[in-house]
Every structure is written in C-alpha cells, then in structure tokens.
Write a protein that holds these residues in place. Structure first.
Motif, PDB file in Angstrom:
ATOM      1  N   LYS A 148      48.480 -38.199   0.359  1.00 22.81           N
ATOM      2  CA  LYS A 148      49.184 -37.816   1.887  1.00 22.81           C
ATOM      3  C   LYS A 148      48.336 -37.259   2.605  1.00 22.81           C
ATOM      4  CE  LYS A 148      48.189 -32.539  -0.252  1.00 22.81           C
ATOM      5  NZ  LYS A 148      49.181 -31.205  -0.520  1.00 22.81           N
ATOM      6  N   LYS A 149      48.752 -37.038   3.692  1.00 22.80           N
ATOM      7  CA  LYS A 149      48.668 -36.659   5.089  1.00 22.80           C
ATOM      8  C   LYS A 149      47.870 -35.210   4.893  1.00 22.80           C
ATOM      9  CE  LYS A 149      50.627 -39.031   8.528  1.00 22.80           C
ATOM     10  NZ  LYS A 149      51.577 -39.328   9.650  1.00 22.80           N
ATOM     11  N   VAL A 150      46.679 -34.969   5.971  1.00 23.45           N
ATOM     12  CA  VAL A 150      46.258 -33.483   5.959  1.00 23.45           C
ATOM     13  C   VAL A 150      46.588 -33.101   7.555  1.00 23.45           C
ATOM     14  CG1 VAL A 150      43.806 -32.273   6.410  1.00 23.45           C
ATOM     15  CG2 VAL A 150      44.735 -33.661   4.447  1.00 23.45           C
ATOM     16  N   LEU A 151      45.806 -34.115   8.421  1.00 25.56           N
ATOM     17  CA  LEU A 151      45.957 -33.740   9.676  1.00 25.56           C
ATOM     18  C   LEU A 151      46.251 -35.600  10.593  1.00 25.56           C
ATOM     19  CD1 LEU A 151      44.120 -31.930  11.891  1.00 25.56           C
ATOM     20  CD2 LEU A 151      43.814 -33.693  12.468  1.00 25.56           C
ATOM     21  N   GLU A 152      47.243 -35.337  11.635  1.00 34.34           N
ATOM     22  CA  GLU A 152      47.034 -36.192  12.550  1.00 34.34           C
ATOM     23  C   GLU A 152      47.323 -36.418  14.216  1.00 34.34           C
ATOM     24  OE1 GLU A 152      49.923 -40.735  13.223  1.00 34.34           O
ATOM     25  OE2 GLU A 152      50.617 -38.774  12.365  1.00 34.34           O
ATOM     26  N   MET A 153      46.587 -36.756  14.705  1.00 34.58           N
ATOM     27  CA  MET A 153      46.016 -37.236  15.978  1.00 34.58           C
ATOM     28  C   MET A 153      45.847 -37.528  17.030  1.00 34.58           C
ATOM     29  SD  MET A 153      42.781 -34.824  18.254  1.00 34.58           S
ATOM     30  CE  MET A 153      43.014 -33.304  17.768  1.00 34.58           C
ATOM     31  N   LYS A 154      46.483 -37.337  17.680  1.00 31.45           N
ATOM     32  CA  LYS A 154      46.472 -38.399  18.991  1.00 31.45           C
ATOM     33  C   LYS A 154      45.827 -38.043  20.239  1.00 31.45           C
ATOM     34  CE  LYS A 154      50.648 -42.106  16.831  1.00 31.45           C
ATOM     35  NZ  LYS A 154      49.086 -42.359  16.494  1.00 31.45           N
ATOM     36  N   THR A 155      45.483 -38.725  21.368  1.00 32.48           N
ATOM     37  CA  THR A 155      44.396 -38.090  22.138  1.00 32.48           C
ATOM     38  C   THR A 155      43.814 -39.307  23.229  1.00 32.48           C
ATOM     39  OG1 THR A 155      42.890 -36.779  22.870  1.00 32.48           O
ATOM     40  CG2 THR A 155      42.568 -37.514  21.610  1.00 32.48           C
ATOM     41  N   ARG A 156      43.654 -39.387  24.149  1.00 34.60           N
ATOM     42  CA  ARG A 156      42.773 -40.628  25.011  1.00 34.60           C
ATOM     43  C   ARG A 156      41.920 -39.933  25.488  1.00 34.60           C
ATOM     44  NH1 ARG A 156      46.532 -44.647  27.389  1.00 34.60           N
ATOM     45  NH2 ARG A 156      45.001 -44.084  29.249  1.00 34.60           N
ATOM     46  N   LEU A 157      40.642 -40.902  26.087  1.00 37.40           N
ATOM     47  CA  LEU A 157      39.237 -40.955  26.255  1.00 37.40           C
ATOM     48  C   LEU A 157      38.984 -40.243  27.216  1.00 37.40           C
ATOM     49  CD1 LEU A 157      37.659 -43.911  24.722  1.00 37.40           C
ATOM     50  CD2 LEU A 157      37.676 -41.946  23.873  1.00 37.40           C
ATOM     51  N   ASP A 158      40.266 -40.677  28.720  1.00 34.13           N
ATOM     52  CA  ASP A 158      40.073 -40.402  29.999  1.00 34.13           C
ATOM     53  C   ASP A 158      41.256 -39.106  30.117  1.00 34.13           C
ATOM     54  OD1 ASP A 158      42.392 -41.444  29.526  1.00 34.13           O
ATOM     55  OD2 ASP A 158      42.990 -42.418  30.726  1.00 34.13           O
ATOM     56  N   ASP A 159      41.885 -38.019  29.224  1.00 38.10           N
ATOM     57  CA  ASP A 159      43.147 -37.143  28.795  1.00 38.10           C
ATOM     58  C   ASP A 159      42.135 -36.132  29.938  1.00 38.10           C
ATOM     59  OD1 ASP A 159      44.636 -35.514  28.595  1.00 38.10           O
ATOM     60  OD2 ASP A 159      43.883 -35.485  26.637  1.00 38.10           O
ATOM     61  N   ALA A 160      42.189 -35.685  31.073  1.00 35.61           N
ATOM     62  CA  ALA A 160      41.994 -34.587  31.362  1.00 35.61           C
ATOM     63  C   ALA A 160      42.814 -33.278  31.432  1.00 35.61           C
ATOM     64  CB  ALA A 160      41.810 -35.342  33.073  1.00 35.61           C
ATOM     65  N   ASP A 161      44.052 -34.102  31.357  1.00 33.28           N
ATOM     66  CA  ASP A 161      44.913 -32.132  30.815  1.00 33.28           C
ATOM     67  C   ASP A 161      45.202 -32.110  29.000  1.00 33.28           C
ATOM     68  OD1 ASP A 161      45.555 -32.896  33.698  1.00 33.28           O
ATOM     69  OD2 ASP A 161      46.690 -34.532  33.271  1.00 33.28           O
ATOM     70  N   GLY A 162      44.362 -32.672  28.436  1.00 33.70           N
ATOM     71  CA  GLY A 162      44.568 -31.611  26.845  1.00 33.70           C
ATOM     72  C   GLY A 162      45.668 -31.665  26.547  1.00 33.70           C
ATOM     73  N   SER A 163      46.233 -33.127  26.269  1.00 33.72           N
ATOM     74  CA  SER A 163      47.948 -33.645  26.291  1.00 33.72           C
ATOM     75  C   SER A 163      47.548 -33.792  25.443  1.00 33.72           C
ATOM     76  CB  SER A 163      48.507 -34.142  27.443  1.00 33.72           C
ATOM     77  OG  SER A 163      48.027 -35.092  27.974  1.00 33.72           O
ATOM     78  N   SER A 164      46.468 -33.566  23.714  1.00 28.64           N
ATOM     79  CA  SER A 164      46.755 -34.155  22.517  1.00 28.64           C
ATOM     80  C   SER A 164      47.636 -33.558  21.840  1.00 28.64           C
ATOM     81  CB  SER A 164      45.379 -34.258  21.913  1.00 28.64           C
ATOM     82  OG  SER A 164      44.074 -34.333  22.750  1.00 28.64           O
ATOM     83  N   VAL A 165      48.588 -34.921  20.965  1.00 34.29           N
ATOM     84  CA  VAL A 165      49.097 -34.177  19.879  1.00 34.29           C
ATOM     85  C   VAL A 165      48.823 -34.183  18.269  1.00 34.29           C
ATOM     86  CG1 VAL A 165      51.171 -35.275  19.097  1.00 34.29           C
ATOM     87  CG2 VAL A 165      51.168 -35.179  21.389  1.00 34.29           C
ATOM     88  N   VAL A 166      48.870 -33.025  18.404  1.00 36.01           N
ATOM     89  CA  VAL A 166      48.092 -32.619  16.493  1.00 36.01           C
ATOM     90  C   VAL A 166      49.416 -32.309  15.941  1.00 36.01           C
ATOM     91  CG1 VAL A 166      46.508 -31.820  15.490  1.00 36.01           C
ATOM     92  CG2 VAL A 166      46.642 -31.846  17.701  1.00 36.01           C
TER      93      VAL A 166
END
Length: 429
Positions: free
Chosen positions: A224-242
């Motif tokens: 089963k899935k525990v955690l998934e994250m999508k982000t960008r290496l140039d993400d200055a705004d911290g708009s990661s999706v977790v």
C-alpha cells in the motif's frame, strides 16, 4: 581467462589520481528476463563495470592501488561497461574500492532500462545498475546512459548488446542519475519516531525540473502507498503537492529540492508499520528505487505472580512468571535456582508449563510460564525467571528468595491462653 584477469585487477582497485579520483572495477552480472508471465526466465551473463574518475575520499594509499588494465585484444563477447563518473559522484565509492581487500562481496546487477519516452530511434540505450556491499548498510541504484558512438564498418560491435565498442573494447556510458540509502535495515521501538533514508543525485545538467517521490510498504504479500509528493527543483513558492496516506508520515520538500533528500519520517510507529519500504524517486523521464526494511521491536515486561514465597514441606507451590507486551514473537523463558550453598544458578530439571501466546490489540504478545516449586527446595534458595527476547537480543531476570516459615499462629494463641490462665490463678490465691 580474460574475465578472470579483470576481476583480479579489481582487488585493491585501479589508479588514484592526485585529486583523489579512482577507476573502480567491479565484477557484475547482466540480468535479462525472457518470456512472459509464468514462463519468464531469468538469465545472468558475466560482465565487468568500470567506474572512471570516481571520488574515493582522502587518505588513500596510492602505492596499494592496482591500475585497471584493459584486455590486450578487444573481445566482442566480453561485456565491459565503462561508466564516466563526473557528475553525479557515487557516494561511498571507497567501500567499493576496498571491498575485495576487506573480503566483502559486492553484489552488482546490470539490466536494460527503458523510459516511457524512450525509443530505439531517438534515445541512446540506458542501463540500470544495482550495487550493494556485503556487511555494509549501504546500497545504491544508478542509471547509465550510453555515449553516442557512430556505427561504422571498422567499429567493433558487442555481440550480445549489439552496441559499438570503444577502441579498448568497452561500452562507453555515463552515470546520469542515482538513488541511494545509508541504511538497508532499520530497527525501531514501538511508538517511537523513525527516519527511513533515501537520497538522490543527478548530473549537473538536470534531467528535468519535476520531481516525484513515492513511498510504499510491502509486507506479507500486500502493498500500500504511504506517501506521495510532487514538487519542482525550481519551486521558489513551495507549492509542493503531498498526499500522505499513513498518518504521521512526512517528507521535507525543502530538503528534497536543496539536498536531494527524499527520506520519510514515521511518527508513533506501530506493529502494522513493519515491512519493506520502497522509495521511488522520479526526475524527468528517469526513476530509481531503494528498499529499506523496517523492524519493529518491543522488549517484554517481566514480573512474578508472587512477591514472596514461604517454604512449605507438605506440598509443592506454584509460581508464575509473566512476560508481557513484547514484539516480535520470539521469546524464551527459563527457571533457575541458586541454593544457599551454590555459587552459580542451575536450571530446574522440570521447567514447568507454558501458556499459549496471547496477542494484544496493538500486535504485541504475552506469555506465562508456570513452575511447580518442589517441597524439597530449602529456605534461602533464590528462584530466578530468565526471559530472553531474541529480536533484539535482550535478557531480563526477576527473582525471589524462599523464606523460612513463621511459627504457627495456633501455638502462639494457645501459649498466650495458658500464660494468661496461670496469671489469673496466681492472682486469685
């Protein structure tokens, strides 16, 4: 004979340059799967992996390093993978450098790797390499991209791979991405916080700006899935999706972007959290994985059913030893005694009886041992219950000393009545 010679040169490996770079030679296997479904067959072909310019750290003794010597005549049947290591560098390359001299086996498996976007006409072939050193808590997965070489009539073609070789008879590649972990196995006490390490590196020219992190748990055939994250290496705004499907699981997005650290933190771990965790890091079209085994441990609480035991000559007495709330299941219980004349404890010939294991709602176990204390055991004898929990290996003991019996209260009362009667008879005279 040529392949044996190459492995020998890998023993205190290759040539170290002044800036602490080395060519590291590792015996490897090319793993291929043939067929489909239940008819799939796994085949392994001997190969040799040569890391060029791997950073091996400071303090290396140059005179002990044997240079890599290519075969005098290139062999199209030999699989010699030459991997350029400039960026990213391989972590803990010194462990690979000295593995043979330390009598440690290096597990190296090489396989073809295909991206969703790759095709035979557009992209050069990729290879995935899995590396682990026996007895060392470190493993890494690398992705190699073959360097473009023109196929011409004079170029030697590797027979199995169908790819052009260099003049030295090696297949030229470059390390472009890797995922690694410093701990392949972690033990954590129940209800503690634990960190499972997973990191990644890529070449200086990024493979892509989008980064995907996924953690899954696999245990007893279920996943089963525990955690998934999508982000960008140039993400200055911290708009990661977790998306954390396990409560109390976190990945630090800032460290993912700055340090390539995809480690997951699990708080308040339970027995149900035990299993193999698979970390998958995706950057652009490429991905790599690491597997970390999490063991949950909890030592038992041990206590006796009685605080004291008074000697009785008429019949045996029952003494119970309780071992409670432990995990995993492996536990051993023993009864010993030390008489007033003994110096070392001895095992009771009759070890009594054990209850069945009882499992609690939190997944921990309890077990009770019942001992029939023989009436022949003399006062002053210490009785010991020794409990050994096998994972982690810990030994706990509880004991009591058999006490001498107090004078019978009946005789005390009778004596008191006689003395009182005699006293009054004297007073009445």
């Amino acid at each position: 004979m040529m392949m044996i010679e190459l492995v020998w040169f890998g023993c205190c490996l290759a040539f170290v340059y002044g800036n602490e770079l080395a060519d590291v030679v590792i015996p490897c296997s090319l793993v291929e799967v043939g067929g489909m479904g239940h008819n799939a067959l796994l085949s392994k072909t001997p190969a040799t992996l040569i890391f060029r310019d791997a950073l091996v750290g400071s303090g290396e003794a140059l005179e002990t390093i044997t240079p890599f010597v290519p075969p005098s005549a290139p062999d199209p049947d030999a699989i010699l993978i030459e991997a350029k290591v400039s960026s990213p560098q391989i972590p803990h390359a010194n462990l690979l450098l000295h593995a043979d001299c330390n009598e440690q086996e290096v597990v190296c498996e090489l396989s073809h790797f295909f991206t969703h976007e790759s095709s035979e006409s557009s992209d050069p072939p990729y290879f995935m390499v899995s590396l682990a050193v026996e007895g060392v808590e470190f493993s890494t997965t690398l992705l190699l991209q073959t360097l473009t070489m023109k196929k011409n009539e004079s170029a030697l073609i590797q027979n199995k791979l169908g790819l052009p070789l260099s003049p030295l008879g090696t297949l030229l590649t470059e390390v472009i991405f890797l995922v690694f972990s410093d701990k392949k196995s972690v033990s954590a006490p129940l209800r503690s916080e634990v960190v499972l390490t997973c990191r990644f590196k890529q070449r200086e020219i990024p493979l892509g700006q989008e980064v995907g992190i996924e953690w899954r748990i696999q245990h007893r055939g279920k996943g089963k899935k525990v955690l998934e994250m999508k982000t960008r290496l140039d993400d200055a705004d911290g708009s990661s999706v977790v998306n954390a499907e396990r409560d109390g699981s976190t990945v630090d997005a800032t460290r993912v972007v700055k340090d390539g650290d995809a480690s997951v933190t699990l708080s308040d771990v339970k027995v149900l959290d035990e299993g193999t965790y698979i970390c998958t890091v995706t950057v652009g079209p490429l991905h790599g994985q690491q597997a970390i085994r999490l063991h949950i441990t909890q030592p038992p609480h041990v206590f006796l059913s009685k605080e004291k035991l008074v000697f009785k000559s008429e019949s045996p007495q029952t003494l119970s030893c309780h071992s409670t709330k432990y995990y995993p299941l492996d536990v051993q219980m023993e009864w010993l005694f030390i008489s007033p004349t003994d110096k070392e404890p001895l095992l009771f010939p009759d070890q009594g009886s054990l209850s069945s294991h009882r499992q609690h709602g939190d997944g921990t176990y309890s077990l009770t041992s019942h001992l029939s204390v023989p009436s022949t055991v003399s006062p002053g004898t210490k009785i010991i219950c020794r409990v050994t929990h096998l994972d982690p290996h810990i030994t706990l003991s509880v004991s009591l000393v058999i006490e001498c019996p107090q004078p019978d209260s009946y005789w005390w009362v009778l004596g008191f009545l006689i003395v009182t009667t005699l006293f009054f008879m004297q007073v009445m005279r």
